[in-house]
Design an enzyme around this catalytic site. Structure first.
Site, PDB file in Angstrom:
ATOM      1  N   GLU A 186      36.702 -37.560  -3.792  1.00 13.46           N
ATOM      2  CA  GLU A 186      37.833 -37.474  -4.741  1.00 13.46           C
ATOM      3  C   GLU A 186      38.506 -36.096  -4.676  1.00 13.46           C
ATOM      4  O   GLU A 186      39.682 -35.955  -5.031  1.00 13.46           O
ATOM      5  CB  GLU A 186      37.354 -37.748  -6.181  1.00 13.46           C
ATOM      6  CG  GLU A 186      36.985 -39.199  -6.434  1.00 13.46           C
ATOM      7  CD  GLU A 186      36.483 -39.465  -7.846  1.00 13.46           C
ATOM      8  OE1 GLU A 186      36.368 -40.640  -8.218  1.00 13.46           O
ATOM      9  OE2 GLU A 186      36.171 -38.502  -8.598  1.00 13.46           O
ATOM     10  N   HIS A 218      29.605 -35.616  -6.731  1.00 14.38           N
ATOM     11  CA  HIS A 218      28.892 -36.715  -7.393  1.00 14.38           C
ATOM     12  C   HIS A 218      28.735 -37.899  -6.457  1.00 14.38           C
ATOM     13  O   HIS A 218      29.570 -38.124  -5.597  1.00 14.38           O
ATOM     14  CB  HIS A 218      29.514 -37.131  -8.725  1.00 14.38           C
ATOM     15  CG  HIS A 218      30.915 -37.685  -8.718  1.00 14.38           C
ATOM     16  ND1 HIS A 218      32.004 -37.022  -8.212  1.00 14.38           N
ATOM     17  CD2 HIS A 218      31.405 -38.863  -9.209  1.00 14.38           C
ATOM     18  CE1 HIS A 218      33.107 -37.740  -8.402  1.00 14.38           C
ATOM     19  NE2 HIS A 218      32.771 -38.870  -8.992  1.00 14.38           N
ATOM     20  N   HIS A 225      40.304 -46.907  -9.968  1.00 16.29           N
ATOM     21  CA  HIS A 225      38.953 -47.377  -9.645  1.00 16.29           C
ATOM     22  C   HIS A 225      38.908 -48.901  -9.762  1.00 16.29           C
ATOM     23  O   HIS A 225      38.237 -49.445 -10.638  1.00 16.29           O
ATOM     24  CB  HIS A 225      37.926 -46.762 -10.585  1.00 16.29           C
ATOM     25  CG  HIS A 225      37.889 -45.257 -10.581  1.00 16.29           C
ATOM     26  ND1 HIS A 225      38.850 -44.485 -11.171  1.00 16.29           N
ATOM     27  CD2 HIS A 225      36.979 -44.392 -10.068  1.00 16.29           C
ATOM     28  CE1 HIS A 225      38.538 -43.198 -11.025  1.00 16.29           C
ATOM     29  NE2 HIS A 225      37.415 -43.110 -10.353  1.00 16.29           N
ATOM     30  N   HIS A 284      37.288 -36.100 -13.611  1.00 18.85           N
ATOM     31  CA  HIS A 284      37.377 -37.200 -14.582  1.00 18.85           C
ATOM     32  C   HIS A 284      36.029 -37.899 -14.602  1.00 18.85           C
ATOM     33  O   HIS A 284      35.360 -37.939 -13.560  1.00 18.85           O
ATOM     34  CB  HIS A 284      38.471 -38.191 -14.180  1.00 18.85           C
ATOM     35  CG  HIS A 284      38.187 -38.942 -12.908  1.00 18.85           C
ATOM     36  ND1 HIS A 284      39.053 -39.016 -11.858  1.00 18.85           N
ATOM     37  CD2 HIS A 284      37.093 -39.660 -12.512  1.00 18.85           C
ATOM     38  CE1 HIS A 284      38.533 -39.729 -10.883  1.00 18.85           C
ATOM     39  NE2 HIS A 284      37.335 -40.133 -11.242  1.00 18.85           N
TER      40      HIS A 284
HETATM   41  C1  DHB Z   1      31.419 -41.247 -12.955  1.00 22.63           C
HETATM   42  C2  DHB Z   1      32.262 -40.443 -12.185  1.00 22.63           C
HETATM   43  C3  DHB Z   1      33.427 -40.962 -11.637  1.00 22.63           C
HETATM   44  O1  DHB Z   1      34.275 -40.245 -10.853  1.00 22.63           O
HETATM   45  C4  DHB Z   1      33.771 -42.275 -11.887  1.00 22.63           C
HETATM   46  O2  DHB Z   1      34.950 -42.720 -11.402  1.00 22.63           O
HETATM   47  C5  DHB Z   1      32.939 -43.093 -12.632  1.00 22.63           C
HETATM   48  C6  DHB Z   1      31.765 -42.570 -13.166  1.00 22.63           C
HETATM   49  C7  DHB Z   1      30.167 -40.688 -13.539  1.00 22.63           C
HETATM   50  O3  DHB Z   1      29.853 -39.515 -13.339  1.00 22.63           O
HETATM   51  O4  DHB Z   1      29.486 -41.413 -14.266  1.00 22.63           O
HETATM   52 FE    FE Z   2      36.008 -41.393 -10.159  1.00 21.86          FE
END
Ligand code: DHB
Ligand code: FE
Length: 280
Positions: A240, A193, A59, A12
């Protein structure tokens, strides 16, 4: 009897939702991301789940530092898209399945997993972006959704092991529900990420793809990978991924891969997407 007929995994990213909502999904940056979900849209239209158990993380939209449930199950009739700062996404209200959700809560808690029962909450991009990726932009979501929120935002998150075992408990719970229902379970979030600090922007293609191989072929050993490896190799938000192990635990040890997709980048994130069914 209700049955878990398939497992779906998908990343996501809020920017994916924004791209779709603002008519940008055909732009060169976004088209390859959305193309990766063409198969899923055809497949799910044929397989039509009655209910999706959607494992995701909030979040700081529904929860805050005041209350941090490790695992929480949404038992409400419906869940509104959360306002994450730019107004709620213009997507349909998510219809729940209170009877099945209550049954899952009872069964899973009696299997010694503590779930927090949530009777009122809004759902953020963690839940609505996977729905958009899989279903596009319908007037109403075509199935009921039971949100299962996992804390992967504030230390300590649950271990991969515990997530994998929770998936097994959820499967037993579904299979003890009397009504004939086609249930799908989705694991969302990930892949590598990191959104903060000196390593912001970290992506690890090799580790992600090896992780996917192991999630498909040998989830039992993968579930023993400690948090610190996720943080080191996949970045702070890579954690995650433990949510995908809940989905995987709800399937047989041997699965068939119907679709597998990996793409970098979408915003700051490596996008992974897999569709699994129990092997025949
Ligand atoms: C991004 C990724 C995430 O999992 C999130 O919760 C918020 C932002 C991103 O890649 O910008
Ligand atoms: Fe996220």
């Amino acid at each position: 009897m209700a049955r878990i007929k398939a497992g779906v995994a998908t990343s996501h990213v809020p920017a994916i939702g924004a791209a779709l909502d603002n008519g940008k999904s055909g732009e060169p940056y976004w088209k390859p991301v959305f193309d990766g979900y063409d198969f899923a849209k055809r497949w799910i239209n044929e397989r039509k789940p009655d209910v999706v158990i959607l494992v995701y993380n909030d979040h700081a939209s529904a929860f805050s530092l005041d209350i941090v449930p490790t695992f929480a199950i949404g038992c409400a009739e419906s869940f509104r898209p959360a306002d994450e700062g730019w107004g709620p996404r213009p997507v349909p209200v998510v219809e729940g399945h209170p009877e099945l959700a209550a049954h899952l809560a009872q069964s899973v808690i009696q299997q010694d997993f503590d779930l927090t029962i949530i009777n009122k909450m809004d759902v953020d991009h963690g839940l609505t972006v996977p729905l958009s990726l899989m279903f596009g932009q319908p007037q109403a979501w075509p199935c009921k959704v039971i949100p299962l929120a996992v804390n992967v935002v504030l230390y300590p998150p649950p271990s991969g092991r515990r997530c994998f075992e929770l998936g097994k408990a959820l499967r037993r719970a579904v299979e003890s529900f009397d009504e004939d229902l086609n249930v799908h379970i989705w694991g969302t979030g990930g892949m590598s990420h990191q959104l903060q600090g000196p390593r912001a922007g970290l992506i690890n293609r090799e580790w992600d793809n090896r992780w996917l191989d192991r999630m498909i072929e040998d989830p039992e050993s993968l579930s023993r990978v400690p948090h610190i490896e996720y943080v080191r190799e996949a970045g702070s938000e890579g954690i995650e991924l433990v949510m995908w192990l809940i989905m995987r635990g709800a399937l047989d040890p041997k699965v068939e891969v119907l679709h597998r997709f990996y793409h970098v980048p979408a915003s700051n994130t490596a996008v992974g997407h897999v569709i699994l069914e129990n092997a025949r």
